[in-house]
Design a protein around this motif. Structure first.
Motif, PDB file in Angstrom:
ATOM      1  N   ILE A  35       1.767  -0.058   9.800  1.00  0.00           N
ATOM      2  CA  ILE A  35       0.325   0.206   9.809  1.00  0.00           C
ATOM      3  C   ILE A  35      -0.300  -0.196   8.479  1.00  0.00           C
ATOM      4  O   ILE A  35      -1.385  -0.795   8.440  1.00  0.00           O
ATOM      5  N   LEU A  36       0.387   0.092   7.373  1.00  0.00           N
ATOM      6  CA  LEU A  36      -0.129  -0.317   6.072  1.00  0.00           C
ATOM      7  C   LEU A  36      -0.221  -1.842   5.972  1.00  0.00           C
ATOM      8  O   LEU A  36      -1.187  -2.384   5.439  1.00  0.00           O
ATOM      9  N   ALA A  37       0.810  -2.519   6.494  1.00  0.00           N
ATOM     10  CA  ALA A  37       0.804  -3.990   6.456  1.00  0.00           C
ATOM     11  C   ALA A  37      -0.355  -4.550   7.280  1.00  0.00           C
ATOM     12  O   ALA A  37      -1.057  -5.471   6.847  1.00  0.00           O
ATOM     13  N   LEU A  38      -0.565  -3.984   8.473  1.00  0.00           N
ATOM     14  CA  LEU A  38      -1.657  -4.443   9.330  1.00  0.00           C
ATOM     15  C   LEU A  38      -3.014  -4.162   8.695  1.00  0.00           C
ATOM     16  O   LEU A  38      -3.952  -4.966   8.818  1.00  0.00           O
ATOM     17  N   SER A  39      -3.118  -3.040   7.992  1.00  0.00           N
ATOM     18  CA  SER A  39      -4.391  -2.726   7.320  1.00  0.00           C
ATOM     19  C   SER A  39      -4.667  -3.735   6.216  1.00  0.00           C
ATOM     20  O   SER A  39      -5.811  -4.126   5.988  1.00  0.00           O
ATOM     21  N   GLY A  40      -3.602  -4.157   5.522  1.00  0.00           N
ATOM     22  CA  GLY A  40      -3.778  -5.161   4.480  1.00  0.00           C
ATOM     23  C   GLY A  40      -4.227  -6.492   5.044  1.00  0.00           C
ATOM     24  O   GLY A  40      -5.103  -7.160   4.487  1.00  0.00           O
ATOM     25  N   VAL A  41      -3.643  -6.898   6.183  1.00  0.00           N
ATOM     26  CA  VAL A  41      -4.026  -8.151   6.836  1.00  0.00           C
ATOM     27  C   VAL A  41      -5.471  -8.080   7.309  1.00  0.00           C
ATOM     28  O   VAL A  41      -6.263  -9.021   7.103  1.00  0.00           O
ATOM     29  N   SER A  42      -5.841  -6.956   7.937  1.00  0.00           N
ATOM     30  CA  SER A  42      -7.215  -6.824   8.445  1.00  0.00           C
ATOM     31  C   SER A  42      -8.213  -6.758   7.294  1.00  0.00           C
ATOM     32  O   SER A  42      -9.343  -7.254   7.412  1.00  0.00           O
ATOM     33  N   ASP A  43      -7.815  -6.167   6.167  1.00  0.00           N
ATOM     34  CA  ASP A  43      -8.688  -6.106   5.000  1.00  0.00           C
ATOM     35  C   ASP A  43      -8.993  -7.514   4.493  1.00  0.00           C
ATOM     36  O   ASP A  43     -10.135  -7.823   4.122  1.00  0.00           O
ATOM     37  N   TYR A  44      -7.975  -8.356   4.501  1.00  0.00           N
ATOM     38  CA  TYR A  44      -8.176  -9.749   4.075  1.00  0.00           C
ATOM     39  C   TYR A  44      -9.050 -10.499   5.076  1.00  0.00           C
ATOM     40  O   TYR A  44      -9.982 -11.215   4.696  1.00  0.00           O
ATOM     41  N   LEU A  45      -8.773 -10.309   6.376  1.00  0.00           N
ATOM     42  CA  LEU A  45      -9.471 -11.070   7.404  1.00  0.00           C
ATOM     43  C   LEU A  45     -10.937 -10.685   7.534  1.00  0.00           C
ATOM     44  O   LEU A  45     -11.789 -11.564   7.726  1.00  0.00           O
ATOM     45  N   ASP A  46     -11.250  -9.371   7.461  1.00  0.00           N
ATOM     46  CA  ASP A  46     -12.649  -8.990   7.722  1.00  0.00           C
ATOM     47  C   ASP A  46     -13.588  -9.596   6.677  1.00  0.00           C
ATOM     48  O   ASP A  46     -14.671 -10.077   7.010  1.00  0.00           O
TER      49      ASP A  46
END
Length: 203
Positions: free
Chosen positions: A52-63
């Motif tokens: 979940i932390l990894a996915l949050s990091g990816v989404s933070d970059y993408l948004d």
């Protein structure tokens, strides 16, 4: 260093960047539950928490990237993005401290920065300004801490994985904590400048 505020380009709410930020926010309570479950004699789910932390990091970059690329920078997005960052940092601090993975004194240092920033908000509001915008150093601090926290979770495992995770994870913690406070000081400098400008206009 001044904080640069990106110009709002749309008033739409349901944009892809905003949906990513909302999804990231929804992951916060799930992450906290997974991290704290072992405290209440539940099974250990650190692998899912790290995911979940990894996915949050990816989404933070993408948004942020998609908002700029597609011209979908919105006022809502400018509020959701730092809110999600802050909630992930706070929930991880709580979880790791409660699990006794992170010492209380470090928790106090990180939470002290949040109290410091919170103290600036009434000053800004009194002079007609909203919360300070996100700057590069603040983002860099969050990225460092979000890399550090999964590695600290891995220190609960055994063998060489735990040893390597501890060395790299704590390096990210120290660098991230330093940048976190540096960004906070820059916000204070920006707040002082804005207050002086507002006072000059009033005179």
């Amino acid at each position: 260093m001044e904080v640069q505020e990106t110009r709002v380009q749309t008033d739409r709410v349901l944009t892809i960047p905003n949906i990513l930020s909302m999804a990231r926010l929804l992951g916060v309570p799930l992450f906290l539950w997974l991290v704290l479950w072992p405290v209440f004699d539940g099974p250990k789910n650190d692998g899912w928490a790290i995911l979940i932390l990894a996915l949050s990091g990816v989404s933070d970059y993408l948004d942020g990237k998609l908002a700029r690329k597609w011209g979908q920078i919105s006022r809502l997005g400018q509020l959701l993005d730092p809110l999600a960052d802050r909630l992930y940092v706070l929930s991880t601090i709580v979880g790791l401290t409660w699990r006794e993975i992170m010492p209380w004194w470090l928790t106090a240092v990180l939470l002290g920065r949040e109290v410091f920033i919170a103290a600036l908000l009434p000053v800004l509001k009194r002079h007609g300004y909203g919360p300070p915008g996100v700057n590069f150093i603040g983002k860099a601090a969050t990225f460092n801490l979000m890399y550090a926290f999964p590695l600290l979770l891995l220190t609960t495992s055994t063998g060489w994985v735990s040893d390597v995770a501890s060395i790299i994870g704590w390096a990210f913690v120290w660098w991230g904590t330093t940048l976190y406070w540096w960004a906070g000081i820059l916000y204070a400098v920006q707040t002082r400048r804005l207050v002086k400008e507002a006072g000059a206009v009033a005179d």
